[in-house]
Write a protein that holds these residues in place. Structure first.
Motif, PDB file in Angstrom:
ATOM      1  N   ALA A 158      63.312  17.414  56.455  1.00 54.83           N
ATOM      2  CA  ALA A 158      62.990  16.522  55.343  1.00 54.83           C
ATOM      3  C   ALA A 158      63.048  17.055  54.156  1.00 54.83           C
ATOM      4  CB  ALA A 158      61.422  15.727  55.551  1.00 54.83           C
TER       5      ALA A 158
ATOM      6  N   TYR B  50      60.225  14.758  49.443  1.00 50.15           N
ATOM      7  CA  TYR B  50      59.420  14.186  50.246  1.00 50.15           C
ATOM      8  C   TYR B  50      58.133  14.656  50.985  1.00 50.15           C
ATOM      9  CZ  TYR B  50      63.019  10.399  48.719  1.00 50.15           C
ATOM     10  OH  TYR B  50      63.745   9.990  47.897  1.00 50.15           O
TER      11      TYR B  50
ATOM     12  N   VAL C  34      63.340  10.799  61.028  1.00 48.95           N
ATOM     13  CA  VAL C  34      63.668  11.309  59.690  1.00 48.95           C
ATOM     14  C   VAL C  34      64.956  11.472  59.488  1.00 48.95           C
ATOM     15  CG1 VAL C  34      63.635  13.574  58.463  1.00 48.95           C
ATOM     16  CG2 VAL C  34      61.660  12.536  59.533  1.00 48.95           C
TER      17      VAL C  34
ATOM     18  N   LEU D 263      66.181   7.941  58.318  1.00 49.62           N
ATOM     19  CA  LEU D 263      65.799   7.315  56.848  1.00 49.62           C
ATOM     20  C   LEU D 263      66.680   8.526  55.998  1.00 49.62           C
ATOM     21  CD1 LEU D 263      63.730   5.564  55.526  1.00 49.62           C
ATOM     22  CD2 LEU D 263      63.465   6.243  58.072  1.00 49.62           C
ATOM     23  N   MET D 264      66.987   9.871  56.144  1.00 52.65           N
ATOM     24  CA  MET D 264      67.890  10.530  55.257  1.00 52.65           C
ATOM     25  C   MET D 264      69.225   9.957  55.506  1.00 52.65           C
ATOM     26  SD  MET D 264      66.219  14.329  56.238  1.00 52.65           S
ATOM     27  CE  MET D 264      67.587  15.163  55.481  1.00 52.65           C
TER      28      MET D 264
ATOM     29  N   LYS E 114      63.194   5.409  51.543  1.00 52.97           N
ATOM     30  CA  LYS E 114      62.898   6.938  51.761  1.00 52.97           C
ATOM     31  C   LYS E 114      61.308   7.086  51.266  1.00 52.97           C
ATOM     32  CE  LYS E 114      67.331   8.625  51.638  1.00 52.97           C
ATOM     33  NZ  LYS E 114      68.322   9.621  50.822  1.00 52.97           N
TER      34      LYS E 114
ATOM     35  N   TRP F 284      58.491   5.880  53.350  1.00 51.72           N
ATOM     36  CA  TRP F 284      58.385   6.008  54.900  1.00 51.72           C
ATOM     37  C   TRP F 284      58.364   7.674  55.043  1.00 51.72           C
ATOM     38  CZ3 TRP F 284      56.303   2.847  58.124  1.00 51.72           C
ATOM     39  CH2 TRP F 284      56.443   1.629  58.013  1.00 51.72           C
ATOM     40  N   LEU F 285      59.253   8.245  54.377  1.00 45.60           N
ATOM     41  CA  LEU F 285      59.504   9.746  54.567  1.00 45.60           C
ATOM     42  C   LEU F 285      58.453  10.809  54.458  1.00 45.60           C
ATOM     43  CD1 LEU F 285      63.312  10.775  53.434  1.00 45.60           C
ATOM     44  CD2 LEU F 285      62.309  10.903  55.678  1.00 45.60           C
TER      45      LEU F 285
ATOM     46  N   ALA G 123      57.151  13.005  57.267  1.00 43.45           N
ATOM     47  CA  ALA G 123      57.262  14.458  57.024  1.00 43.45           C
ATOM     48  C   ALA G 123      55.814  15.282  57.327  1.00 43.45           C
ATOM     49  CB  ALA G 123      57.631  14.803  55.778  1.00 43.45           C
TER      50      ALA G 123
END
Length: 371
Positions: A58, A62, A96, A99-100, A108, A111-112, A116
């Motif tokens: 991540a 974040y 992850v 989302l990335m 992001k 949730w990230l 993470a």
């Protein structure tokens, strides 16, 4: 074989020591015996999160360390050695990555950080049958007002029992889209699947789940995005399989060096030496393909899909061979529940079929290579 830098070597060594001392196979046996619904020990996963492993790939903005997929692959290899049960692959790598790769800034931001830090557990829900086939998706996300209504089922979702976030593949009017679905959303229900590896695999049903428009990850036709996510899942799974094979080899070698038969140590029989030499070379070949695929992700290379299928096909075949030889070379004791070999065999069979078996990836490799 990839040459690791000093930081990568330290991460691998730390993961190896921790897995051996804090999450040995005996811990997995205890987890199996108490039939934990989540399929993993939450305190163990919290330790992994505290060491930063859930945020290895991540971005730093974040809460991650942005250390790369190779770094996380090294951790997955070492935890694979001891069969450490955790959502690290499903959440720390697959969710992850999703989302990335496809998330908006707002998605992001939502949730990230949780993924993470390990506070949020995410998983990808794709397959609807017993075999991996992303083309056979019947779940639907129909447009309704400013959002979507999701309906369908997903079978054998890894970490589906405990997931706080499902990334669901469903058909839209444009193709296959990916949707961010909170685990506590109305209309989401799950039931545990009993699998031979004693890990979490859930049947998840989505009954008229109302989703806002910003639940869509990327575009409505997200087939290309799904492929990218799946390739990372395949490579991460292959990294875990590499650790499993390496430990199975070491267990077998130790046994052959100590077990006597016909008045001789088994390792002195030339036929068994030949079999072990063959296994060693196959595992080293597997290591080369897996590490090359991990590097391909970090370098965002154009041949990543080919490398992913190559790594998973080789990993599947090598894992099948090593787990079979693990049992055969141990003889009758290898079939008993009191011995750990059976755990490796069972986990091997699940991983071989996760995100595509050998036949699936041989065919995909051939197609991508123009054969």
């Amino acid at each position: 074989m990839v040459t690791l830098n000093e930081e990568q070597t330290m991460l691998r060594d730390m993961a190896r020591d921790w897995a051996a001392n804090e999450a040995p196979v005996s811990a997995f046996r205890a987890l199996r015996d108490r039939k934990a619904v989540a399929g993993f020990d939450r305190s163990t996963f919290e330790e992994m999160a505290q060491m930063g492993w859930t945020g290895v790939i991540a971005p730093e903005s974040y809460g991650g360390s942005e250390f790369g997929v190779l770094g996380l692959g090294l951790v997955l290899e070492e935890t694979g050695r001891t069969l450490t049960a955790s959502p690290l692959l499903s959440s720390g790598l697959v969710a992850v990555s999703a989302l990335m790769l496809g998330g908006s800034d707002a998605q992001k931001e939502r949730w990230l950080p949780g993924l993470a830090s390990g506070e949020t557990i995410g998983t990808l829900a794709v397959d609807e049958g017993p075999r991996h086939d992303p083309a056979k998706i019947e779940a639907k996300a129909e447009k309704r007002g400013d959002g979507f209504v999701l309906s369908g089922t997903k079978a054998y979702v890894p970490e589906g029992d405990s997931a706080d976030l499902f990334i669901v593949a469903a058909r839209t009017g444009e193709g296959i889209g990916l949707f961010l679905v909170p685990g506590n959303a109305e209309g989401v229900s799950r039931s545990a699947r009993s699998m031979v590896d004693s890990r979490s695999h859930a049947f998840v049903q989505f009954e008229g789940v109302s989703l806002p428009s910003d639940a869509l990850l990327g575009e409505e036709d997200g087939a290309a995005l799904l492929d990218k996510i799946l390739d990372r899942a395949r490579i991460g799974t292959a990294a875990e399989m590499l650790g499993l094979c390496s430990q199975a080899f070491d267990m077998t070698l130790d046994y052959l060096k100590t077990r006597e038969q016909f008045g001789e140590i088994l390792s002195r029989f030339q036929a068994l030496q030949h079999r072990m030499a063959h296994l060693f070379t196959q595992i080293e070949l597997m290591r080369s393909t897996v590490e090359a695929a991990l590097v391909a992700v970090d370098q965002d290379r154009a041949d990543l899909p080919v490398m992913a299928s190559l790594a998973k096909a080789v990993a599947n075949e090598t894992t099948h061979l090593m787990s079979r030889e693990l049992i055969q070379l141990h003889g009758g004791i290898g079939m008993t529940d009191d011995y750990d070999a059976g755990f490796y065999l069972k986990r091997a069979r699940i991983l071989e079929n996760a995100y595509g078996n050998a036949s699936f990836h041989r065919e995909r490799f051939a197609r991508l290579s123009g054969y």
